[in-house]
Design a protein around this motif. Structure first.
Motif, mmCIF file in Angstrom:
data_model
loop_
_atom_site.group_PDB
_atom_site.id
_atom_site.type_symbol
_atom_site.label_atom_id
_atom_site.label_comp_id
_atom_site.label_asym_id
_atom_site.label_seq_id
_atom_site.Cartn_x
_atom_site.Cartn_y
_atom_site.Cartn_z
ATOM 1 N N ARG B 151 18.227 81.426 84.598
ATOM 2 C CA ARG B 151 17.435 82.496 83.999
ATOM 3 C C ARG B 151 16.139 82.686 84.785
ATOM 4 N N GLY B 152 15.514 81.559 85.177
ATOM 5 C CA GLY B 152 14.280 81.629 85.951
ATOM 6 C C GLY B 152 14.514 82.297 87.296
ATOM 7 N N LEU B 153 15.613 81.918 87.971
ATOM 8 C CA LEU B 153 15.925 82.527 89.270
ATOM 9 C C LEU B 153 16.177 84.026 89.095
ATOM 10 N N ALA B 154 16.873 84.387 88.016
ATOM 11 C CA ALA B 154 17.124 85.804 87.761
ATOM 12 C C ALA B 154 15.804 86.551 87.592
ATOM 13 N N ASN B 155 14.858 85.914 86.879
ATOM 14 C CA ASN B 155 13.553 86.541 86.687
ATOM 15 C C ASN B 155 12.812 86.691 88.006
ATOM 16 N N VAL B 156 13.040 85.707 88.911
ATOM 17 C CA VAL B 156 12.384 85.791 90.220
ATOM 18 C C VAL B 156 12.954 86.961 91.017
ATOM 19 N N VAL B 157 14.273 87.161 90.930
ATOM 20 C CA VAL B 157 14.902 88.247 91.686
ATOM 21 C C VAL B 157 14.333 89.593 91.224
ATOM 22 N N SER B 158 14.331 89.814 89.929
ATOM 23 C CA SER B 158 13.753 91.069 89.416
ATOM 24 C C SER B 158 13.640 91.000 87.904
ATOM 25 N N VAL B 159 12.629 91.639 87.371
ATOM 26 C CA VAL B 159 12.520 91.725 85.916
ATOM 27 C C VAL B 159 12.861 93.136 85.437
ATOM 28 N N ASN B 265 17.812 91.063 84.180
ATOM 29 C CA ASN B 265 17.556 89.627 83.965
ATOM 30 C C ASN B 265 17.721 89.209 82.507
ATOM 31 N N LEU B 266 17.757 90.152 81.598
ATOM 32 C CA LEU B 266 17.889 89.772 80.183
ATOM 33 C C LEU B 266 19.319 89.915 79.652
ATOM 34 N N THR B 267 20.264 90.254 80.551
ATOM 35 C CA THR B 267 21.656 90.297 80.075
ATOM 36 C C THR B 267 22.145 88.890 79.800
ATOM 37 N N GLY B 268 23.119 88.799 78.938
ATOM 38 C CA GLY B 268 23.808 87.525 78.755
ATOM 39 C C GLY B 268 23.060 86.503 77.938
ATOM 40 N N ILE B 269 21.966 86.904 77.250
ATOM 41 C CA ILE B 269 21.316 85.943 76.353
ATOM 42 C C ILE B 269 22.246 85.754 75.151
ATOM 43 N N GLY B 270 22.675 84.536 74.956
ATOM 44 C CA GLY B 270 23.585 84.256 73.845
ATOM 45 C C GLY B 270 25.046 84.488 74.180
ATOM 46 N N MET B 271 25.321 84.929 75.425
ATOM 47 C CA MET B 271 26.711 85.172 75.811
ATOM 48 C C MET B 271 27.507 83.875 75.824
ATOM 49 N N GLU B 272 26.798 82.755 76.150
ATOM 50 C CA GLU B 272 27.493 81.460 76.164
ATOM 51 C C GLU B 272 28.023 81.124 74.771
ATOM 52 N N LEU B 273 27.275 81.561 73.751
ATOM 53 C CA LEU B 273 27.723 81.280 72.384
ATOM 54 C C LEU B 273 28.920 82.153 72.013
ATOM 55 N N ASP B 274 28.938 83.395 72.529
ATOM 56 C CA ASP B 274 30.117 84.231 72.335
ATOM 57 C C ASP B 274 31.338 83.540 72.920
ATOM 58 N N ALA B 275 31.162 83.020 74.146
ATOM 59 C CA ALA B 275 32.286 82.365 74.818
ATOM 60 C C ALA B 275 32.730 81.131 74.036
ATOM 61 N N ILE B 276 31.753 80.325 73.577
ATOM 62 C CA ILE B 276 32.092 79.117 72.826
ATOM 63 C C ILE B 276 32.788 79.497 71.522
ATOM 64 N N ALA B 277 32.268 80.527 70.853
ATOM 65 C CA ALA B 277 32.874 80.965 69.597
ATOM 66 C C ALA B 277 34.310 81.426 69.835
ATOM 67 N N ALA B 278 34.525 82.172 70.923
ATOM 68 C CA ALA B 278 35.881 82.651 71.222
ATOM 69 C C ALA B 278 36.810 81.472 71.473
ATOM 70 N N VAL B 279 36.315 80.468 72.192
ATOM 71 C CA VAL B 279 37.137 79.286 72.486
ATOM 72 C C VAL B 279 37.476 78.557 71.191
#
Lengths: 355, 344
Positions: B151-159, B265-279
């Motif tokens: 997330r930090g690297l993404a913020n460095v690339v662009s906000v 840079n703000l895409t995918g916040i909580g997407m990991e939980l979507d993936a875990i929930a789907a699994v």
């Protein structure tokens, strides 16, 4: 081995050595960069300064982390605290908004109690899922993490509820004995939790459950009730954190309040030397963890680094502290030291033989 | 929770076959298939109308809208079966999207950019893998660290949200083959194709290779006894599992960029939980040792269908989606809990 090196060894091997070093390095770096950083001034009888700001900022994560530490001690995890923050704040502010006497201290007290009570119920719900239904803590609390934010939005009807209530605002931006109110609240919560778990057998029971639930049960620990207590306490403290966090702005933004705060809380606990596997937990270390986290955010500003890079520094500190604390590294270092010592002994022996 | 079917040479073949079909191991997956069927029946009853609810078009839309989630969930399945977790994938999706959006205008050829994007994902997974395997750090905290890193690297690339205007990329995003007409129209696009290919690869890897067996063996835990008895060696399995998940996250990042034609840079916040929930909805057990890739695919479909049903119901507000997902998850874990209760 002589006494001083023995002492040094014990200090280095202390659970809190690396977290405290990290905190000191951060504070010193900021102090060198901006000389006024560590100074504290008194204005109108209130203390002001960067350090005080750090303490104020650390109050919310600390409140969350105290409850989290208890939950983690039982070998569980509570992902719902961020959502619970949003719900309790939404309930409190919605109550104040609909109340005709929002400027009365008694109304503010009722609002706080209402928010905290809802949070306690939510924590108890988590506890019910984990202890009675036997669902894994991760998934049990994730349900409330996902649904909870929806519930908070439902309460505020998708709007950002804003209201005015001077007594309520004091919770977030007031001062008491010269210190910011959130700091006092967090300190009181810390002392209460320490007394409850460390002055009674409760802390030990929590640890026994985290180390071996079955053995604890066979030894007569009511593991169900004790675990339930931990989740309820976590919910309650999260509710309090939500109110403390939202009080200065008096705006319940259900979408964003407490977002990812559960991760911050877990980090505070882990940085404080508590293992996510459960068992031994360190409340003092959790305070250090909360201070580190807030200091990182502050230091990034001091160094005029764009504040959006904060996650990057968080990542570096987390990874560094975790690797430094990792038992594997300690074992390897110990092994190397042992080898070196034995080699030295062998050399000494071989020198002594001709003599 | 063992995944081995004990070869019983003495019992007649038909009994073995029967036992296989009603194996308790399939129960959680049966639960998710049942959920899917129920949702489809409800959909058919409420919004069937003249053309029906379950149409090729619905399936195609579900796959198009959730291809990135399917890819994330495939990687996550491997990790969860070993008893781990990967919280970094959402941040990796954001990072790869931004990297694509910044590298393409620099004139780099498209294949190189896409390869770099995938490799960034693999590298992030490798970092988690090394922390978990070598330094014995808990997966939760190791992947949390990498989540902040990505997330930090993404913020460095662009906000800022960067639009991807590259022609090659746009044509890749627009490429599709359609079969049929109107309600029977089935649209196949690049993202869906990638997701389906990865599904087949993941299925083969997990169920038909020595590596896959080892993944299950590691997940059973049992202080390594299970693996020894299976005649396998754990080796670097755990490390590879995270590399797989990271690589999947990189690919999912590309698919998401194809879907949105931008990087942010703000895409995918909580997407990991979507993936875990789907699994989890797909019947994989979070403690590790049990689960199926195809179950995960069903889980992703259920997840996508929840959103379709809610929008068809007219509950457009975002909070209903969240509450409903929470409720489905709640019902599902309770059912799963009772189905698996007697096994312990």
């Amino acid at each position: 081995m002589t006494a001083p090196t023995e002492l040094a060894r014990r200090v280095v091997h202390h659970k809190l050595f690396w977290p405290v070093v990290a905190l000191l390095v951060l504070l010193l770096a900021a102090g060198v960069r901006s000389p006024g950083f560590l100074s504290v001034t008194v204005q109108d009888g209130h203390l002001f300064g960067q350090v005080i700001d750090i303490m104020r900022g650390a109050a919310t994560p600390l409140l969350l982390a105290l409850g989290m530490a208890l939950v983690i001690a039982t070998g569980g995890i509570d992902l719902s605290v961020g959502a619970v923050m949003a719900i309790s704040l939404a309930v409190s502010l919605q109550f104040l908004d609909n109340s005709a006497t929002a400027d009365q201290p008694s109304t503010a007290v009722v609002a706080v109690l209402l928010g905290v009570a809802v949070a306690l119920v939510l924590g108890a719900f988590n506890g019910f899922m984990v202890t009675v239904l036997g669902i894994q803590p991760f998934i049990a609390t994730m349900i409330l993490m996902v649904a909870g934010r929806g519930i908070a939005m439902l309460i505020t009807k998708g709007q950002i509820t804003t209201t005015t209530s001077p007594p309520f605002k004091t919770i977030g931006s007031g001062f008491f004995l010269g210190l910011p109110m959130p700091v006092i609240i967090a300190a009181v919560a810390f002392v209460v939790v320490v007394i409850v778990v460390r002055r009674t057998a409760l802390g030990m029971l929590l640890e026994s459950i985290g180390i071996n639930r079955e053995a604890a049960r066979l030894a007569g620990v009511r593991s169900r009730n004790v675990t339930w207590f931990a989740y309820a306490a976590s919910g309650l403290l999260a509710g309090l954190a939500g109110i403390v966090y939202g009080a200065p702005t008096m705006a319940a933004d259900a979408n964003n309040i407490g977002l990812m705060k559960e991760m911050d809380a877990i980090l505070c606990v882990v940085l404080g030397g508590t293992s996510l596997m459960g068992g031994k937990f360190y409340l003092g270390g959790t305070v250090v963890g909360a201070l580190i986290l807030t200091t990182i955010e502050r230091v990034v500003i001091i160094f005029h680094i764009p504040s959006q890079t904060t996650p990057l520094f968080k990542a570096i500190v987390i990874i560094a502290v975790c690797i430094a604390q990792s038992p594997v590294l300690l074992r390897r270092l110990d092994l190397r030291r042992l080898r070196r010592a034995s080699r030295r002994r062998a050399e000494l022996a071989s020198q002594e033989v001709p003599a | 929770m063992t995944t081995l079917t004990s070869p019983t040479s003495t019992t007649p073949r038909w009994r073995t076959a029967l036992r296989r079909a009603t194996d308790r191991r399939y129960m959680p997956v049966a639960g998710s298939v049942l959920t899917l069927v129920l949702m489809l029946v409800v959909g058919e009853m409420r919004y069937g109308g003249s053309s029906g609810f379950l149409t090729p078009r619905l399936v195609s839309n579900l796959l198009v809208d959730n291809s990135y989630l399917l890819v994330l969930a495939i990687g996550m399945t491997f990790v969860i079966i070993t008893g781990g977790i990967d919280l970094s994938v959402g941040a990796v999706v954001a990072l790869t999207g931004l990297v694509i959006a910044t590298l393409l205008p620099m004139g780099l050829p498209l294949p190189v950019v896409l390869l770099v994007a995938v490799l960034i994902g693999s590298a992030m997974g490798l970092i988690i893998g090394v922390m978990v395997q070598v330094f014995d750090i808990q997966p939760f905290i190791a992947s949390l660290g990498v989540m902040f890193l990505a997330r930090g690297l993404a913020n460095v690339v662009s906000v800022n949200s960067l639009a991807i205007t590259d022609e090659g990329f746009a044509s890749l995003a627009a490429w599709n083959v359609t079969f049929g007409e109107k309600a029977n129209q089935f649209r196949l696009n690049a993202a869906m194709l990638v997701a389906l290919v990865l599904l087949i690869v993941g299925f083969y890897l997990l169920h038909y290779t020595r590596f896959g067996r080892t993944v299950y063996g590691v997940g059973v835990g049992d202080a390594g006894n299970a693996i020894d008895l299976m005649g396998l060696r754990a080796g670097r399995t755990v490390l590879w599992v995270y590399v797989i998940s990271g690589t999947c996250a990189g690919i999912a990042g590309i698919l998401f960029a194809l879907y949105t034609k931008s990087g942010y840079n703000l895409t995918g916040i909580g997407m990991e939980l979507d993936a875990i929930a789907a699994v989890v909805i797909g019947g994989t057990i979070l403690t590790g040792g049990g689960g199926y890739i195809l179950g995960t695919a069903v889980g992703v479909m259920v997840y996508g269908l929840i959103q379709v049903l809610i929008s068809r119901e007219g509950l457009g507000e975002a909070w209903w989606t969240k509450i409903f997902i929470g409720a489905v998850l709640l019902v599902f874990v309770i059912v799963q809990r009772f189905l698996t209760a007697r096994r312990r």
